[in-house]
Design a protein around this motif. Structure first.
Motif, mmCIF file in Angstrom:
data_model
loop_
_atom_site.group_PDB
_atom_site.id
_atom_site.type_symbol
_atom_site.label_atom_id
_atom_site.label_comp_id
_atom_site.label_asym_id
_atom_site.label_seq_id
_atom_site.Cartn_x
_atom_site.Cartn_y
_atom_site.Cartn_z
ATOM 1 N N TYR A 304 0.811 -1.219 0.000
ATOM 2 C CA TYR A 304 0.000 0.000 0.000
ATOM 3 C C TYR A 304 0.848 1.274 0.000
ATOM 4 O O TYR A 304 0.422 2.321 -0.494
ATOM 5 C CB TYR A 304 -0.948 0.016 1.206
ATOM 6 C CG TYR A 304 -0.281 0.220 2.549
ATOM 7 C CD1 TYR A 304 0.000 1.506 3.023
ATOM 8 C CD2 TYR A 304 0.053 -0.860 3.363
ATOM 9 C CE1 TYR A 304 0.606 1.705 4.255
ATOM 10 C CE2 TYR A 304 0.661 -0.670 4.588
ATOM 11 C CZ TYR A 304 0.942 0.600 5.029
ATOM 12 O OH TYR A 304 1.548 0.793 6.246
ATOM 13 N N GLN A 323 -6.393 -7.615 1.907
ATOM 14 C CA GLN A 323 -5.013 -7.929 2.282
ATOM 15 C C GLN A 323 -4.594 -9.257 1.653
ATOM 16 O O GLN A 323 -5.119 -10.312 2.001
ATOM 17 C CB GLN A 323 -4.888 -7.988 3.801
ATOM 18 C CG GLN A 323 -5.216 -6.670 4.485
ATOM 19 C CD GLN A 323 -5.240 -6.773 5.989
ATOM 20 O OE1 GLN A 323 -4.803 -7.773 6.554
ATOM 21 N NE2 GLN A 323 -5.759 -5.746 6.652
ATOM 22 N N ARG A 345 -1.738 -4.966 -1.250
ATOM 23 C CA ARG A 345 -3.094 -4.601 -1.647
ATOM 24 C C ARG A 345 -3.312 -4.812 -3.144
ATOM 25 O O ARG A 345 -2.381 -5.109 -3.894
ATOM 26 C CB ARG A 345 -3.365 -3.131 -1.321
ATOM 27 C CG ARG A 345 -3.224 -2.764 0.149
ATOM 28 C CD ARG A 345 -4.349 -3.340 0.984
ATOM 29 N NE ARG A 345 -4.270 -2.874 2.363
ATOM 30 C CZ ARG A 345 -3.611 -3.500 3.335
ATOM 31 N NH1 ARG A 345 -2.971 -4.627 3.048
ATOM 32 N NH2 ARG A 345 -3.595 -3.027 4.562
#
Length: 486
Positions: A304, A323, A345
Protein backbone atom coordinates in the motif's frame (compact mmCIF):
# COMPACT_ATOMS: atom_id res chain seq x y z
CA UNK A 1 24.11 -0.58 -8.14
CA UNK A 2 24.91 -0.12 -4.46
CA UNK A 3 28.28 1.47 -5.26
CA UNK A 4 26.51 4.04 -7.47
CA UNK A 5 24.21 5.04 -4.62
CA UNK A 6 27.21 6.36 -2.73
CA UNK A 7 27.74 8.95 -5.48
CA UNK A 8 24.19 10.32 -5.44
CA UNK A 9 20.59 9.55 -6.31
CA UNK A 10 19.88 7.15 -9.18
CA UNK A 11 16.98 7.76 -11.53
CA UNK A 12 15.71 5.41 -14.24
CA UNK A 13 15.39 6.82 -17.76
CA UNK A 14 12.46 5.46 -19.77
CA UNK A 15 13.46 5.23 -23.42
CA UNK A 16 11.18 5.17 -26.44
CA UNK A 17 10.36 2.15 -28.57
CA UNK A 18 12.58 3.50 -31.34
CA UNK A 19 15.70 3.30 -29.14
CA UNK A 20 17.39 -0.03 -29.84
CA UNK A 21 20.86 0.91 -28.53
CA UNK A 22 20.53 -0.69 -25.07
CA UNK A 23 23.08 -3.49 -24.57
CA UNK A 24 21.90 -6.96 -23.55
CA UNK A 25 22.52 -8.83 -20.31
CA UNK A 26 21.27 -12.38 -19.51
CA UNK A 27 17.90 -10.83 -18.57
CA UNK A 28 17.36 -9.04 -21.87
CA UNK A 29 17.83 -5.38 -22.81
CA UNK A 30 19.36 -3.35 -19.99
CA UNK A 31 17.86 -0.16 -18.59
CA UNK A 32 19.36 3.32 -18.71
CA UNK A 33 19.92 5.00 -15.33
CA UNK A 34 21.22 8.42 -14.43
CA UNK A 35 23.29 9.44 -11.43
CA UNK A 36 22.27 12.88 -10.20
CA UNK A 37 24.75 14.44 -7.81
CA UNK A 38 23.87 17.25 -5.42
CA UNK A 39 23.77 20.60 -7.19
CA UNK A 40 23.78 19.05 -10.66
CA UNK A 41 20.78 18.56 -12.92
CA UNK A 42 22.36 16.36 -15.58
CA UNK A 43 24.27 13.42 -14.18
CA UNK A 44 26.20 10.67 -15.92
CA UNK A 45 24.16 7.85 -17.41
CA UNK A 46 24.81 4.12 -17.30
CA UNK A 47 23.20 0.82 -18.30
CA UNK A 48 22.40 -1.86 -15.73
CA UNK A 49 20.23 -4.98 -15.45
CA UNK A 50 16.50 -4.31 -15.38
CA UNK A 51 15.57 -7.32 -13.21
CA UNK A 52 18.34 -7.61 -10.59
CA UNK A 53 19.34 -5.02 -8.02
CA UNK A 54 21.95 -7.39 -6.60
CA UNK A 55 25.27 -7.21 -8.46
CA UNK A 56 25.96 -10.81 -7.39
CA UNK A 57 22.96 -11.94 -9.44
CA UNK A 58 23.78 -9.83 -12.51
CA UNK A 59 26.89 -7.62 -12.52
CA UNK A 60 26.26 -5.91 -15.85
CA UNK A 61 27.40 -2.28 -15.86
CA UNK A 62 28.26 0.04 -18.73
CA UNK A 63 28.48 3.82 -18.97
CA UNK A 64 26.29 5.22 -21.73
CA UNK A 65 29.24 6.90 -23.46
CA UNK A 66 31.63 3.97 -22.91
CA UNK A 67 33.28 2.49 -25.99
CA UNK A 68 33.15 -1.30 -25.74
CA UNK A 69 35.74 -3.34 -27.63
CA UNK A 70 34.84 -6.19 -29.97
CA UNK A 71 36.56 -8.66 -27.64
CA UNK A 72 34.45 -7.52 -24.67
CA UNK A 73 31.27 -7.71 -26.76
CA UNK A 74 32.15 -11.28 -27.73
CA UNK A 75 32.79 -12.26 -24.10
CA UNK A 76 29.48 -10.66 -23.09
CA UNK A 77 27.61 -12.55 -25.80
CA UNK A 78 29.15 -15.86 -24.73
CA UNK A 79 28.24 -15.12 -21.09
CA UNK A 80 24.61 -14.45 -22.09
CA UNK A 81 24.50 -17.76 -23.99
CA UNK A 82 25.82 -19.66 -20.96
CA UNK A 83 23.03 -18.22 -18.81
CA UNK A 84 20.29 -19.53 -21.07
CA UNK A 85 18.13 -22.49 -19.94
CA UNK A 86 19.52 -25.96 -20.55
CA UNK A 87 16.75 -26.86 -22.99
CA UNK A 88 14.44 -24.94 -25.30
CA UNK A 89 10.73 -24.73 -24.49
CA UNK A 90 9.96 -27.27 -27.23
CA UNK A 91 12.50 -29.69 -25.73
CA UNK A 92 11.06 -29.19 -22.25
CA UNK A 93 7.57 -30.02 -23.56
CA UNK A 94 8.89 -33.17 -25.25
CA UNK A 95 10.62 -34.23 -22.02
CA UNK A 96 7.41 -33.63 -20.04
CA UNK A 97 5.37 -35.87 -22.34
CA UNK A 98 7.99 -38.62 -21.98
CA UNK A 99 8.09 -38.12 -18.20
CA UNK A 100 4.28 -38.45 -17.82
CA UNK A 101 4.32 -41.67 -19.87
CA UNK A 102 6.67 -43.30 -17.34
CA UNK A 103 5.32 -45.60 -14.59
CA UNK A 104 4.87 -43.82 -11.25
CA UNK A 105 7.85 -45.60 -9.66
CA UNK A 106 10.19 -44.33 -12.42
CA UNK A 107 9.35 -40.65 -12.05
CA UNK A 108 12.04 -38.61 -10.33
CA UNK A 109 12.60 -34.92 -9.72
CA UNK A 110 16.10 -33.59 -8.95
CA UNK A 111 15.78 -31.10 -6.10
CA UNK A 112 19.32 -29.76 -6.57
CA UNK A 113 18.91 -29.11 -10.32
CA UNK A 114 15.15 -28.40 -10.16
CA UNK A 115 14.46 -30.60 -13.19
CA UNK A 116 12.31 -33.60 -14.08
CA UNK A 117 14.60 -36.60 -14.63
CA UNK A 118 14.32 -39.25 -17.31
CA UNK A 119 15.67 -42.76 -16.54
CA UNK A 120 18.83 -42.34 -18.67
CA UNK A 121 19.76 -39.25 -16.58
CA UNK A 122 19.61 -40.92 -13.17
CA UNK A 123 23.33 -41.78 -13.15
CA UNK A 124 24.42 -38.18 -13.70
CA UNK A 125 22.26 -37.06 -10.74
CA UNK A 126 23.07 -39.99 -8.42
CA UNK A 127 24.72 -37.77 -5.79
CA UNK A 128 21.89 -35.20 -5.85
CA UNK A 129 18.84 -35.03 -3.64
CA UNK A 130 15.85 -36.37 -5.58
CA UNK A 131 12.11 -36.86 -5.08
CA UNK A 132 10.78 -40.18 -6.33
CA UNK A 133 7.63 -40.72 -4.30
CA UNK A 134 4.17 -40.09 -5.73
CA UNK A 135 4.98 -37.62 -8.53
CA UNK A 136 1.49 -38.03 -9.90
CA UNK A 137 -0.24 -36.04 -12.63
CA UNK A 138 -2.19 -34.19 -9.92
CA UNK A 139 1.10 -33.16 -8.31
CA UNK A 140 2.54 -32.05 -11.65
CA UNK A 141 -0.45 -29.73 -12.06
CA UNK A 142 0.88 -27.74 -9.08
CA UNK A 143 4.51 -27.08 -10.02
CA UNK A 144 4.77 -24.17 -7.56
CA UNK A 145 4.64 -26.78 -4.76
CA UNK A 146 7.31 -28.90 -6.44
CA UNK A 147 9.79 -26.14 -7.32
CA UNK A 148 11.80 -24.30 -4.67
CA UNK A 149 10.81 -20.58 -4.63
CA UNK A 150 13.50 -18.11 -5.72
CA UNK A 151 13.41 -15.79 -2.71
CA UNK A 152 16.29 -13.37 -3.37
CA UNK A 153 14.75 -10.02 -2.36
CA UNK A 154 16.88 -8.09 -4.86
CA UNK A 155 15.98 -10.16 -7.93
CA UNK A 156 13.23 -12.78 -8.10
CA UNK A 157 11.52 -12.37 -4.70
CA UNK A 158 9.24 -15.26 -5.65
CA UNK A 159 6.53 -15.24 -3.01
CA UNK A 160 3.51 -17.35 -3.88
CA UNK A 161 -0.14 -16.56 -3.19
CA UNK A 162 -1.85 -18.49 -0.44
CA UNK A 163 -4.85 -20.51 -1.64
CA UNK A 164 -7.11 -18.07 0.22
CA UNK A 165 -5.99 -15.17 -1.99
CA UNK A 166 -6.07 -17.29 -5.16
CA UNK A 167 -9.65 -18.44 -4.62
CA UNK A 168 -10.75 -14.89 -3.79
CA UNK A 169 -9.22 -13.48 -7.00
CA UNK A 170 -10.72 -16.23 -9.15
CA UNK A 171 -14.17 -15.85 -7.61
CA UNK A 172 -14.08 -12.09 -8.24
CA UNK A 173 -12.81 -12.40 -11.84
CA UNK A 174 -15.28 -15.12 -12.79
CA UNK A 175 -18.09 -13.15 -11.14
CA UNK A 176 -17.20 -10.13 -13.31
CA UNK A 177 -17.39 -12.30 -16.43
CA UNK A 178 -13.70 -12.49 -17.35
CA UNK A 179 -12.86 -15.52 -19.48
CA UNK A 180 -9.11 -14.97 -19.97
CA UNK A 181 -6.46 -13.96 -17.43
CA UNK A 182 -2.99 -12.72 -18.35
CA UNK A 183 -0.94 -13.83 -15.33
CA UNK A 184 2.20 -11.68 -15.04
CA UNK A 185 4.44 -13.13 -12.34
CA UNK A 186 1.57 -15.07 -10.73
CA UNK A 187 2.34 -18.80 -11.21
CA UNK A 188 0.14 -19.91 -8.30
CA UNK A 189 -2.89 -18.14 -9.78
CA UNK A 190 -2.16 -19.61 -13.22
CA UNK A 191 -2.08 -23.18 -11.95
CA UNK A 192 -5.25 -22.63 -9.91
CA UNK A 193 -7.06 -21.42 -13.05
CA UNK A 194 -5.95 -24.52 -14.94
CA UNK A 195 -7.06 -26.83 -12.11
CA UNK A 196 -10.49 -25.18 -11.95
CA UNK A 197 -10.86 -25.37 -15.73
CA UNK A 198 -10.07 -29.09 -15.63
CA UNK A 199 -12.59 -29.74 -12.87
CA UNK A 200 -15.33 -27.57 -14.39
CA UNK A 201 -15.61 -27.97 -18.14
CA UNK A 202 -18.41 -25.40 -18.43
CA UNK A 203 -17.34 -21.76 -18.61
CA UNK A 204 -13.66 -22.75 -18.43
CA UNK A 205 -11.30 -19.81 -17.89
CA UNK A 206 -8.09 -19.58 -19.92
CA UNK A 207 -4.80 -18.13 -18.73
CA UNK A 208 -1.32 -17.35 -20.02
CA UNK A 209 1.61 -17.12 -17.58
CA UNK A 210 4.38 -14.57 -18.24
CA UNK A 211 7.24 -15.19 -15.81
CA UNK A 212 11.02 -14.83 -15.64
CA UNK A 213 11.34 -18.27 -13.98
CA UNK A 214 12.09 -20.53 -16.96
CA UNK A 215 11.62 -23.67 -14.80
CA UNK A 216 7.89 -23.49 -15.51
CA UNK A 217 8.72 -24.38 -19.14
CA UNK A 218 8.96 -27.98 -17.92
CA UNK A 219 5.28 -28.10 -16.97
CA UNK A 220 3.43 -25.86 -19.43
CA UNK A 221 3.08 -25.83 -23.19
CA UNK A 222 4.05 -22.94 -25.44
CA UNK A 223 0.48 -21.64 -25.46
CA UNK A 224 0.39 -21.61 -21.62
CA UNK A 225 3.74 -20.12 -20.57
CA UNK A 226 6.14 -17.46 -21.90
CA UNK A 227 9.62 -16.84 -20.49
CA UNK A 228 9.33 -13.11 -19.86
CA UNK A 229 10.95 -10.18 -18.05
CA UNK A 230 8.31 -7.75 -16.79
CA UNK A 231 10.85 -4.98 -16.07
CA UNK A 232 11.74 -4.44 -19.74
CA UNK A 233 8.80 -6.13 -21.53
CA UNK A 234 11.19 -8.69 -23.00
CA UNK A 235 10.23 -12.14 -24.32
CA UNK A 236 13.27 -14.44 -24.24
CA UNK A 237 11.91 -16.46 -27.13
CA UNK A 238 10.84 -14.55 -30.23
CA UNK A 239 7.92 -16.92 -30.84
CA UNK A 240 6.61 -16.25 -27.32
CA UNK A 241 5.69 -12.69 -28.25
CA UNK A 242 3.44 -14.13 -30.97
CA UNK A 243 1.76 -16.37 -28.36
CA UNK A 244 1.17 -13.28 -26.20
CA UNK A 245 -0.43 -11.38 -29.09
CA UNK A 246 -2.60 -14.35 -30.06
CA UNK A 247 -3.81 -14.70 -26.47
CA UNK A 248 -4.95 -11.07 -26.39
CA UNK A 249 -6.86 -11.34 -29.66
CA UNK A 250 -8.30 -14.86 -29.86
CA UNK A 251 -12.01 -15.43 -29.39
CA UNK A 252 -12.92 -11.89 -28.41
CA UNK A 253 -13.25 -13.07 -24.80
CA UNK A 254 -13.20 -10.63 -21.88
CA UNK A 255 -9.56 -10.38 -20.73
CA UNK A 256 -7.92 -9.07 -17.54
CA UNK A 257 -4.28 -8.77 -16.48
CA UNK A 258 -3.20 -9.75 -12.95
CA UNK A 259 0.38 -8.83 -12.01
CA UNK A 260 2.33 -9.54 -8.82
CA UNK A 261 5.82 -8.03 -9.29
CA UNK A 262 8.71 -8.29 -6.79
CA UNK A 263 8.19 -5.58 -4.18
CA UNK A 264 11.73 -4.27 -4.64
CA UNK A 265 11.13 -3.61 -8.33
CA UNK A 266 11.14 -0.10 -9.75
CA UNK A 267 7.54 1.13 -10.07
CA UNK A 268 8.46 3.37 -13.00
CA UNK A 269 9.71 0.39 -15.05
CA UNK A 270 6.71 -1.74 -14.13
CA UNK A 271 4.30 1.05 -14.98
CA UNK A 272 5.94 1.46 -18.39
CA UNK A 273 5.65 -2.29 -19.09
CA UNK A 274 2.01 -2.50 -18.02
CA UNK A 275 1.22 0.56 -20.12
CA UNK A 276 2.76 -1.18 -23.15
CA UNK A 277 0.67 -4.31 -22.49
CA UNK A 278 -2.46 -2.18 -22.15
CA UNK A 279 -1.69 -0.25 -25.33
CA UNK A 280 -1.05 -3.50 -27.23
CA UNK A 281 -4.38 -4.88 -26.02
CA UNK A 282 -6.11 -1.65 -27.00
CA UNK A 283 -4.71 -1.72 -30.55
CA UNK A 284 -5.56 -5.40 -31.04
CA UNK A 285 -9.17 -4.85 -29.99
CA UNK A 286 -9.56 -2.20 -32.70
CA UNK A 287 -12.81 -0.28 -32.96
CA UNK A 288 -14.83 -2.89 -31.06
CA UNK A 289 -14.12 -1.14 -27.75
CA UNK A 290 -15.13 2.36 -28.75
CA UNK A 291 -13.72 5.53 -27.28
CA UNK A 292 -15.01 4.88 -23.73
CA UNK A 293 -12.40 2.18 -22.88
CA UNK A 294 -8.82 3.42 -22.88
CA UNK A 295 -7.08 0.84 -20.66
CA UNK A 296 -6.93 -2.90 -20.39
CA UNK A 297 -8.63 -4.22 -17.20
CA UNK A 298 -5.77 -4.67 -14.73
CA UNK A 299 -5.05 -5.71 -11.15
CA UNK A 300 -1.60 -4.74 -9.86
CA UNK A 301 -0.72 -6.40 -6.53
CA UNK A 302 1.74 -4.34 -4.49
CA UNK A 303 2.27 -2.90 -0.95
CA UNK A 304 0.00 0.00 0.00
CA UNK A 305 2.88 2.43 0.65
CA UNK A 306 3.60 2.50 -3.11
CA UNK A 307 0.17 4.01 -3.78
CA UNK A 308 1.43 7.51 -4.78
CA UNK A 309 3.91 6.07 -7.31
CA UNK A 310 1.36 3.68 -8.80
CA UNK A 311 -1.20 6.46 -9.15
CA UNK A 312 1.43 8.53 -10.96
CA UNK A 313 1.61 5.75 -13.55
CA UNK A 314 -2.13 4.97 -13.61
CA UNK A 315 -4.35 7.78 -12.27
CA UNK A 316 -7.43 5.64 -12.98
CA UNK A 317 -6.39 3.04 -10.39
CA UNK A 318 -7.99 2.59 -6.98
CA UNK A 319 -6.42 0.81 -4.02
CA UNK A 320 -8.67 -1.80 -2.40
CA UNK A 321 -8.50 -2.83 1.27
CA UNK A 322 -8.16 -6.56 0.61
CA UNK A 323 -5.01 -7.93 2.28
CA UNK A 324 -3.15 -10.37 0.02
CA UNK A 325 -1.19 -13.09 1.80
CA UNK A 326 1.55 -15.49 0.74
CA UNK A 327 2.43 -19.06 1.66
CA UNK A 328 6.22 -18.68 1.80
CA UNK A 329 6.57 -15.14 3.17
CA UNK A 330 7.64 -14.98 6.86
CA UNK A 331 5.32 -12.05 7.67
CA UNK A 332 2.64 -11.65 5.01
CA UNK A 333 0.42 -14.51 6.09
CA UNK A 334 -3.20 -14.48 7.13
CA UNK A 335 -4.02 -15.65 10.63
CA UNK A 336 -1.96 -16.45 13.72
CA UNK A 337 1.16 -17.65 11.87
CA UNK A 338 1.77 -14.30 10.22
CA UNK A 339 1.52 -10.60 10.76
CA UNK A 340 -2.28 -10.57 10.30
CA UNK A 341 -2.09 -7.15 8.66
CA UNK A 342 -0.38 -7.78 5.35
CA UNK A 343 0.58 -4.50 3.61
CA UNK A 344 -0.03 -5.98 0.14
CA UNK A 345 -3.09 -4.60 -1.65
CA UNK A 346 -4.93 -4.70 -4.96
CA UNK A 347 -4.56 -1.70 -7.27
CA UNK A 348 -7.07 -1.82 -10.10
CA UNK A 349 -8.92 0.16 -12.75
CA UNK A 350 -11.99 -2.06 -12.27
CA UNK A 351 -14.99 -0.50 -10.56
CA UNK A 352 -14.36 -0.81 -6.76
CA UNK A 353 -18.08 -1.21 -6.11
CA UNK A 354 -18.12 -4.41 -8.21
CA UNK A 355 -15.32 -6.12 -6.26
CA UNK A 356 -17.03 -7.73 -3.28
CA UNK A 357 -14.59 -8.43 -0.42
CA UNK A 358 -15.35 -11.44 1.84
CA UNK A 359 -17.75 -10.55 4.64
CA UNK A 360 -16.63 -13.55 6.74
CA UNK A 361 -13.27 -11.76 7.16
CA UNK A 362 -14.98 -8.60 8.38
CA UNK A 363 -14.96 -6.55 5.16
CA UNK A 364 -18.03 -4.32 4.79
CA UNK A 365 -19.48 -1.96 2.19
CA UNK A 366 -19.21 1.81 2.69
CA UNK A 367 -22.26 3.35 1.03
CA UNK A 368 -20.59 6.79 0.90
CA UNK A 369 -17.28 5.71 -0.67
CA UNK A 370 -19.06 3.08 -2.80
CA UNK A 371 -16.49 0.38 -2.07
CA UNK A 372 -15.76 -2.45 0.35
CA UNK A 373 -13.40 -1.61 3.23
CA UNK A 374 -11.66 -3.43 6.10
CA UNK A 375 -13.40 -3.63 9.53
CA UNK A 376 -11.14 -0.99 11.16
CA UNK A 377 -11.35 1.45 8.24
CA UNK A 378 -13.92 4.00 9.47
CA UNK A 379 -15.39 6.73 7.30
CA UNK A 380 -14.07 10.15 8.29
CA UNK A 381 -16.70 12.93 7.87
CA UNK A 382 -14.03 15.66 7.70
CA UNK A 383 -12.05 13.90 4.92
CA UNK A 384 -15.23 12.41 3.41
CA UNK A 385 -13.43 9.11 2.83
CA UNK A 386 -12.45 5.84 4.46
CA UNK A 387 -8.85 6.93 5.01
CA UNK A 388 -6.98 3.98 6.55
CA UNK A 389 -4.28 2.41 4.38
CA UNK A 390 -2.65 -0.18 6.63
CA UNK A 391 -5.71 -1.96 8.06
CA UNK A 392 -5.76 -0.07 11.38
CA UNK A 393 -8.19 2.67 12.34
CA UNK A 394 -6.71 6.12 11.65
CA UNK A 395 -7.50 9.36 13.47
CA UNK A 396 -8.23 12.81 12.07
CA UNK A 397 -5.82 15.66 12.79
CA UNK A 398 -7.61 19.00 12.48
CA UNK A 399 -4.32 20.94 12.25
CA UNK A 400 -3.04 18.84 9.34
CA UNK A 401 -6.50 18.61 7.82
CA UNK A 402 -6.22 14.87 7.17
CA UNK A 403 -6.27 11.46 8.87
CA UNK A 404 -3.01 9.97 10.16
CA UNK A 405 -1.83 6.77 11.78
CA UNK A 406 -3.01 6.32 15.40
CA UNK A 407 0.57 6.28 16.75
CA UNK A 408 1.38 9.70 15.25
CA UNK A 409 1.06 13.02 17.05
CA UNK A 410 0.98 16.56 15.71
CA UNK A 411 4.29 18.39 16.12
CA UNK A 412 3.98 22.18 16.27
CA UNK A 413 7.67 22.61 15.39
CA UNK A 414 7.41 20.53 12.19
CA UNK A 415 3.80 21.62 11.46
CA UNK A 416 2.79 18.07 10.65
CA UNK A 417 2.11 14.75 12.38
CA UNK A 418 4.95 12.31 13.10
CA UNK A 419 6.03 9.68 15.61
CA UNK A 420 6.43 11.03 19.18
CA UNK A 421 10.19 10.38 19.33
CA UNK A 422 11.08 11.88 15.96
CA UNK A 423 13.84 14.44 15.40
CA UNK A 424 12.28 17.80 14.53
CA UNK A 425 13.21 19.31 11.20
CA UNK A 426 14.73 16.09 9.89
CA UNK A 427 14.26 16.00 6.13
CA UNK A 428 17.32 14.08 4.96
CA UNK A 429 19.18 11.03 6.24
CA UNK A 430 17.53 9.00 9.00
CA UNK A 431 20.97 7.80 10.13
CA UNK A 432 22.78 11.12 10.76
CA UNK A 433 19.96 13.67 10.26
CA UNK A 434 21.80 15.71 7.65
CA UNK A 435 20.08 16.57 4.33
CA UNK A 436 21.42 15.85 0.85
CA UNK A 437 21.60 12.05 0.95
CA UNK A 438 19.65 8.93 1.94
CA UNK A 439 20.46 6.68 4.87
CA UNK A 440 21.81 3.87 2.68
CA UNK A 441 24.41 6.27 1.22
CA UNK A 442 25.22 7.99 4.53
CA UNK A 443 28.95 8.92 4.68
CA UNK A 444 29.16 8.24 8.43
CA UNK A 445 27.59 4.81 7.90
CA UNK A 446 30.08 4.08 5.11
CA UNK A 447 33.01 5.20 7.31
CA UNK A 448 31.83 2.95 10.12
CA UNK A 449 31.62 0.02 7.69
CA UNK A 450 35.16 0.70 6.42
CA UNK A 451 36.50 0.83 9.98
CA UNK A 452 34.90 -2.53 10.79
CA UNK A 453 36.29 -3.99 7.58
CA UNK A 454 39.81 -2.75 8.45
CA UNK A 455 39.56 -4.19 11.97
CA UNK A 456 38.54 -7.58 10.56
CA UNK A 457 41.37 -7.42 8.02
CA UNK A 458 43.84 -6.55 10.80
CA UNK A 459 42.62 -9.47 12.92
CA UNK A 460 43.07 -11.88 9.99
CA UNK A 461 46.61 -10.60 9.32
CA UNK A 462 47.44 -11.05 13.02
CA UNK A 463 46.25 -14.65 12.92
CA UNK A 464 48.21 -15.19 9.72
CA UNK A 465 51.43 -13.86 11.29
CA UNK A 466 50.96 -16.03 14.37
CA UNK A 467 50.38 -19.14 12.25
CA UNK A 468 53.65 -18.47 10.41
CA UNK A 469 55.58 -18.22 13.71
CA UNK A 470 54.14 -21.54 14.93
CA UNK A 471 54.85 -23.19 11.57
CA UNK A 472 51.23 -24.25 11.08
CA UNK A 473 48.31 -23.13 8.95
CA UNK A 474 46.19 -22.21 11.96
CA UNK A 475 46.84 -20.86 15.47
CA UNK A 476 48.16 -23.35 17.99
CA UNK A 477 46.12 -24.52 20.99
CA UNK A 478 48.32 -22.48 23.30
CA UNK A 479 47.51 -19.32 21.36
CA UNK A 480 43.79 -20.02 21.65
CA UNK A 481 44.03 -20.57 25.42
CA UNK A 482 46.05 -17.40 25.86
CA UNK A 483 43.47 -15.33 23.94
CA UNK A 484 40.66 -16.87 25.95
CA UNK A 485 42.31 -16.04 29.29
CA UNK A 486 43.06 -12.48 28.18
Amino acid sequence: MSDINDIGDVEVIIQGEEDKTAPQCPHGPTVLFQVTCKGSRNGRRFYACSACRDRKECNFFQWEDEKVSEAKLLVREQHNLLKRPRYTHVEYCSRFREFVSLPLDQRRFCVDCQILLLPEEWTNHASHKALNDDISVARLRRPSLLLCPLENKKSNAQYLFADRSCHFLLDVLSGLGFQKVLCVGTPRLHEMIKIRSTESRTDAMKSLLLDIDFRYSQFYGQDEFCHYNMFNHHFFNGKASRVFLDFLTEGGAKTVMVADPPFGGLVKLLGDTFSKISETWRKLQGTALGDAVSEMPMIWIFPYYFEPRILDCFPSFTMLDYQVDYDNHPLYKHGKSGRKLSPVRLFTNLCPEDIVLPSDEGYRFCSICKRYVSPENRHCPECDACTSKNGRQWKHCSECGKCVKPSWQHCSSCSHCALPGHQCGQTGCYHCGRPGHKHRACPSKCRKGLQQQRRRKGARSLLSCDSKTTGKNKPSKGYRKQKTVT
